[in-house]
Design an enzyme around this catalytic site. Structure first.
Site, PDB file in Angstrom:
ATOM      1  N   TRP A   1      19.132 -51.957 -12.420  1.00 17.43           N
ATOM      2  CA  TRP A   1      18.433 -52.093 -11.142  1.00 17.43           C
ATOM      3  C   TRP A   1      16.954 -52.412 -11.327  1.00 17.43           C
ATOM      4  O   TRP A   1      16.243 -52.604 -10.335  1.00 17.43           O
ATOM      5  CB  TRP A   1      18.592 -50.824 -10.306  1.00 17.43           C
ATOM      6  CG  TRP A   1      17.657 -49.691 -10.676  1.00 17.43           C
ATOM      7  CD1 TRP A   1      17.376 -49.227 -11.919  1.00 17.43           C
ATOM      8  CD2 TRP A   1      16.879 -48.910  -9.768  1.00 17.43           C
ATOM      9  NE1 TRP A   1      16.486 -48.188 -11.853  1.00 17.43           N
ATOM     10  CE2 TRP A   1      16.161 -47.969 -10.535  1.00 17.43           C
ATOM     11  CE3 TRP A   1      16.724 -48.890  -8.378  1.00 17.43           C
ATOM     12  CZ2 TRP A   1      15.305 -47.028  -9.972  1.00 17.43           C
ATOM     13  CZ3 TRP A   1      15.875 -47.948  -7.825  1.00 17.43           C
ATOM     14  CH2 TRP A   1      15.179 -47.036  -8.604  1.00 17.43           C
ATOM     15  N   ASP A   2      16.484 -52.490 -12.570  1.00 18.87           N
ATOM     16  CA  ASP A   2      15.053 -52.688 -12.797  1.00 18.87           C
ATOM     17  C   ASP A   2      14.551 -54.016 -12.241  1.00 18.87           C
ATOM     18  O   ASP A   2      13.339 -54.194 -12.095  1.00 18.87           O
ATOM     19  CB  ASP A   2      14.749 -52.593 -14.293  1.00 18.87           C
ATOM     20  CG  ASP A   2      15.062 -51.212 -14.849  1.00 18.87           C
ATOM     21  OD1 ASP A   2      14.128 -50.513 -15.251  1.00 18.87           O
ATOM     22  OD2 ASP A   2      16.246 -50.840 -14.867  1.00 18.87           O
TER      23      ASP A   2
ATOM     24  N   GLU B   1      18.495 -39.376 -12.049  1.00 18.32           N
ATOM     25  CA  GLU B   1      19.739 -39.187 -12.803  1.00 18.32           C
ATOM     26  C   GLU B   1      19.948 -37.760 -13.295  1.00 18.32           C
ATOM     27  O   GLU B   1      20.938 -37.479 -13.974  1.00 18.32           O
ATOM     28  CB  GLU B   1      19.767 -40.171 -13.974  1.00 18.32           C
ATOM     29  CG  GLU B   1      19.810 -41.618 -13.507  1.00 18.32           C
ATOM     30  CD  GLU B   1      19.633 -42.612 -14.636  1.00 18.32           C
ATOM     31  OE1 GLU B   1      18.864 -42.307 -15.573  1.00 18.32           O
ATOM     32  OE2 GLU B   1      20.251 -43.681 -14.572  1.00 18.32           O
TER      33      GLU B   1
ATOM     34  N   LYS C   1      14.128 -36.393 -12.567  1.00 17.21           N
ATOM     35  CA  LYS C   1      13.711 -37.322 -13.608  1.00 17.21           C
ATOM     36  C   LYS C   1      12.719 -38.319 -13.019  1.00 17.21           C
ATOM     37  O   LYS C   1      11.685 -38.630 -13.593  1.00 17.21           O
ATOM     38  CB  LYS C   1      14.938 -38.055 -14.154  1.00 17.21           C
ATOM     39  CG  LYS C   1      14.640 -39.092 -15.223  1.00 17.21           C
ATOM     40  CD  LYS C   1      15.919 -39.795 -15.665  1.00 17.21           C
ATOM     41  CE  LYS C   1      15.651 -40.822 -16.751  1.00 17.21           C
ATOM     42  NZ  LYS C   1      16.886 -41.554 -17.131  1.00 17.21           N
ATOM     43  N   GLN C   2      13.062 -38.841 -11.856  1.00 17.31           N
ATOM     44  CA  GLN C   2      12.179 -39.667 -11.041  1.00 17.31           C
ATOM     45  C   GLN C   2      12.536 -39.341  -9.593  1.00 17.31           C
ATOM     46  O   GLN C   2      13.701 -39.418  -9.211  1.00 17.31           O
ATOM     47  CB  GLN C   2      12.367 -41.148 -11.352  1.00 17.31           C
ATOM     48  CG  GLN C   2      13.801 -41.611 -11.377  1.00 17.31           C
ATOM     49  CD  GLN C   2      13.962 -42.983 -11.986  1.00 17.31           C
ATOM     50  OE1 GLN C   2      13.018 -43.721 -12.136  1.00 17.31           O
ATOM     51  NE2 GLN C   2      15.191 -43.326 -12.346  1.00 17.31           N
TER      52      GLN C   2
END
Length: 837
Positions: free
Chosen positions: A356-357, A494, A617-618
């Protein structure tokens, strides 16, 4: 560092060599070659690796009692090998001599790698090695190396040996080494005329043929000679020669190499083309001039200039990130059937898969080289069939794009992954990150907004967008209260793949992930706009082909008005049930662990489960504020029937900032972005940390496996769009610059609807200049003041300075709302002076 255009290192550091090989890698969108020493073999210090864009192969390995299948980005035959020896000594490899006075420089301006050092062999003979290297941005197939050798304290026979090596394997990621990495079939080697040696091989499973050829030339005493001895071995081919060297007199060695593969256009046969290609190059100097010119033209379109006293080298780091973006996706990528991988084509991490980056990468390309975004989106369109089959296999409609994809668009996410802290193999449920399909649709819309490319929308984009909308419609479930839920998914954070106490594999996934539901609500709202933009005949034909009925469109509209956005304690919940999770002992763990970035691994090693805690994580809720403006957020939430104040925006940001480990390099980018309007000093601090992510290898050894391209692109976009306040509204480019106080000037160039606009921004002014060309006028808007601009025109806005320089209007509104609620003093409300026109 060496200023604003050169990344330099002094002294050889074995422990840092892997990192330097990646940061100084050279590429052109077709191949990328790590900056390994030309005389190195793969070992614990060096790792020669060259990778073909989209060059995947699939192998199966028996691990314990199971067969594990993986598709990998293949390490190609090595073009670099060049060795020397003095008198009757052995051929010298890196590590077999003493390095003296070592220095290395990567010139970003012209894409040249320079390395210089003095080597002392076992006999005490000292020879100076001065090297230049390129991977041509002019000719995508071409690589070239020029080395000047100078004996310093000896005279005698100097032997040279250069070759191409097909005996390589994939071993660039330590945790993958238990898996089969032998992707190349037995090479066929050959020695041709005019000093050319070559080999061809093929990928084991994909059976894709690859050829590599080399031509060696040596210049000494003013004479240019070709090698006279050639040797074809089982997996490599070599050229050798000996010359009489004199102390203080230099010998110049030039090595020209070329890669071709069976998927290339206008190619009769790869080996034949590779041999012809190297024979046509007159010299390294000729190749360098064409290469430097191509880079100069790219920088004309891609550079961002930032003035920031005491910025810690921000300008150089920013250009390094742009450099690697353009080495991964360049004009040579346009005719390739490839996506853009999160680790570039720079190494074997994530196996080169597409994820998805691109959500973070495309904005830079779309506003600079939109032809690249168009080509990369077609990678997704070509894999619609596979995405449709994946949806049908789950009993769903439309197109379900995989979390990881490679050659043919099937799901490539591993089913298990290794926790190196515990040594245990664990189930990998990352495939539940269905939000990637929404990211594809978002990218389609952003590309259209920037370019007004209706032909793309008609021929490719609309079908992509609508099939993704159909998938989400089939996944949404109506609840008893009339709202819609999306269950069993994972968000970008995640650390959470299920609920505590449940089996994440059989009962996995989360319900109503806020980021997923929000972007789906936006997507289903935009679906009608996509249809309306199509000509009547095309819309009718597409709806007939896809069997889209008025009833289905009505369902999309209903879901876009009824999706659940969960809340707790006045803030948006990351997912339904997040508010009931346990608070985490951040202070206690920070005292015990030097880094909490991979907190999920730490907790698993201690017998705990990250699913049980409010840790991220984010923080994926913040992706809402990253992708969408305040106005868009209010529009969607109003449509969904949720009241959401400016104060809640700040509360939500603050809440998740306190609960994130920054386990992803993308996290620094996201947080810098969402703080840009409320705390510009903190935003700039995080932006500088993001700029350092790979250079400082903040994740402790991951960069040597491949750059973090999404984070690199995100830092560039912080300067390109966030601090300039760029938004696109139909035919209007909205600008609302808010530079951090540490930045005194920002200059950049963007393309918007066929115009090329040069932007110059200071703390007080915004100047927009349109380059002379043939293009229709567009509107430029700043805080409600809009002006039409045509090619060749230029104008300047005076920027409004807020009474508090680190706080803008929506933040002041939020503070006032908090004051009403008794949470903080009201800010000053004196009206800014001056006309923004």
């Amino acid at each position: 560092m060496r200023g604003e255009w050169t990344l330099g290192y002094d002294g050889f550091d074995p422990g840092a060599e892997g990192l330097r090989e990646v940061l100084c890698a050279l590429g052109n969108g077709y191949v990328v070659s790590r900056a390994a020493a030309a005389d190195a073999r793969a070992d614990d210090v060096h790792y020669p690796g060259t990778y073909l864009a989209g060059g995947y192969d699939r192998l199966t390995t028996r691990v314990g009692d199971r067969d594990v299948e993986n598709e990998d980005l293949v390490n190609l035959p090595n073009w670099l090998p060049l060795h020397l020896r003095a008198e009757d000594g052995p051929w010298l490899h890196a590590g077999e001599y003493e390095r003296l006075d070592y220095g290395q420089e990567l010139s970003l301006k012209d894409g040249l790698l320079r390395r210089g050092f003095r080597m002392r062999d076992a006999g005490g003979r000292i020879t100076r090695w001065q090297e230049e290297r390129l991977v041509s941005m002019d000719d995508p197939h071409l690589c070239a190396l020029a080395v000047t050798l100078t004996p310093e304290n000896w005279s005698g026979r100097l032997g040279l040996r250069a070759g191409v090596d097909g005996g390589v394997v994939n071993r660039g990621v330590k945790r993958y080494r238990a898996l089969d990495g032998r992707h190349l079939a037995a090479p066929e080697t050959t020695c041709g005329e005019d000093g050319v040696v070559a080999l061809r091989t093929r990928f084991v499973q994909a059976r894709r043929e690859v050829a590599l050829a080399q031509r060696l030339a040596v210049e000494t005493h003013g004479a240019r000679i070709l090698s006279d001895r050639k040797e074809a071995l089982a997996a490599s081919a070599w050229q050798e020669l000996e010359i009489e060297a004199e102390a203080g007199r230099s010998v110049r060695v030039e090595k020209i190499a070329a890669y071709f593969n069976a998927h290339d256009h206008a190619v009769a046969e790869p080996l034949h083309e590779a041999c012809r290609s190297v024979a046509r190059v007159a010299s390294f100097e000729v190749a360098r001039e064409a290469h430097a010119r191509a880079w100069r033209h790219l920088w004309d379109q891609a550079d961002i200039r930032v003035e920031s006293p005491q910025n810690g080298g921000a300008q150089l780091k920013l250009r390094l990130h742009v450099f690697h973006l353009l080495q991964t996706a360049s004009p040579h990528s346009v005719d390739l059937d490839v996506g853009v991988p999160p680790r570039g084509w720079h190494g074997e991490a994530y196996r080169g898969h597409i994820m998805w980056d691109e959500l973070f990468i495309f904005p830079f390309l779309t506003l600079r080289l939109p032809v690249l975004t168009r080509a990369l989106l077609r990678y997704r369109w070509r894999r619609l069939g596979e995405a449709r089959r994946a949806a049908r296999a789950e009993g769903l409609a439309g197109a379900m794009f995989p979390w990881m994809s490679g050659s043919n668009g099937r799901e490539e996410t591993q089913t298990v992954h290794l926790n190196p802290m515990s040594g245990r193999w664990l189930p990998d449920n990352s495939y539940r990150q269905r939000h990637i399909g929404a990211a594809v649709a978002y990218n389609v819309w952003q590309y259209y907004e920037a370019t007004d490319d209706r032909e793309f929308l008609r021929d490719y984009g609309a079908e992509l967008f609508l099939e993704i909308a159909r998938f989400w419609s089939s996944l949404a479930e109506r609840r008893e209260d009339g709202r819609f839920s999306i269950r069993g998914v994972m968000g970008p954070d995640e650390f959470h793949d299920g609920y505590p106490g449940r089996d994440a594999t059989t009962e996995g996934g989360l319900d109503d992930n806020a980021y997923t539901n929000f972007i789906v609500a936006w997507l289903l709202t935009r679906a009608s706009d996509v249809l309306d933009l199509l000509p009547d005949d095309n819309r009718r034909r597409l709806c007939e082909t896809l069997a889209i009925s008025p009833e289905e469109i009505a369902r999309w509209d209903a879901i876009s008005r009824g999706l659940v956005i969960p809340f707790h304690d006045g803030v948006i919940s990351q997912f339904d049930g997040y508010g009931a999770l346990k608070e985490f002992d951040w202070a206690g763990y920070r005292a015990r662990w030097p880094s909490l970035q991979r907190l999920d691994r730490i907790l698993e090693a201690e017998g705990e489960d990250a699913n049980a805690y409010k840790v991220s994580k984010q923080a994926d809720v913040l992706m809402i504020f990253y992708l969408f403006s305040r106005e868009e957020i209010r529009e969607i939430l109003d449509r969904l029937g949720y009241a959401f104040s400016s104060a809640q925006i700040l509360d939500t940001i603050d809440y998740y900032l306190a609960r994130v480990s920054h386990g992803s390099t993308l996290s620094f980018v996201t947080h810098a972005w969402v703080l840009a309007r409320s705390d510009r000093k903190a935003s700039w601090r995080l932006a500088l940390e993001a700029l350092d992510s790979d250079i400082a290898d903040v994740q402790g050894g991951t960069t040597e496996e491949g750059i973090h391209l999404g984070a690199m692109a995100g830092t560039v976009d912080l300067l390109q769009r966030c601090y300039t306040g760029i938004r696109m509204r139909a035919s209007t480019l909205v600008l609302d610059p808010r530079l951090p106080e540490e930045v005194t000037r920002l200059e950049t160039t963007v393309r918007f609807r066929r115009q090329i606009l040069d932007l110059s921004i200071t703390q007080d002014t915004l100047t927009v200049s349109s380059r002379t060309m043939s293009a229709p006028p567009v509107s430029i808007a700043y805080r409600g003041h809009a002006r039409e601009i045509s090619p060749g025109q230029s104008f300047t806005f005076g920027l409004v300075r807020e009474s508090r320089p680190d706080v803008d209007v929506p933040v002041r509104e939020a503070q006032q709302a908090r004051a009403v609620e008794g949470r903080e003093p009201a800010p000053a409300t004196n009206t800014p002076q001056g006309d923004p026109g």
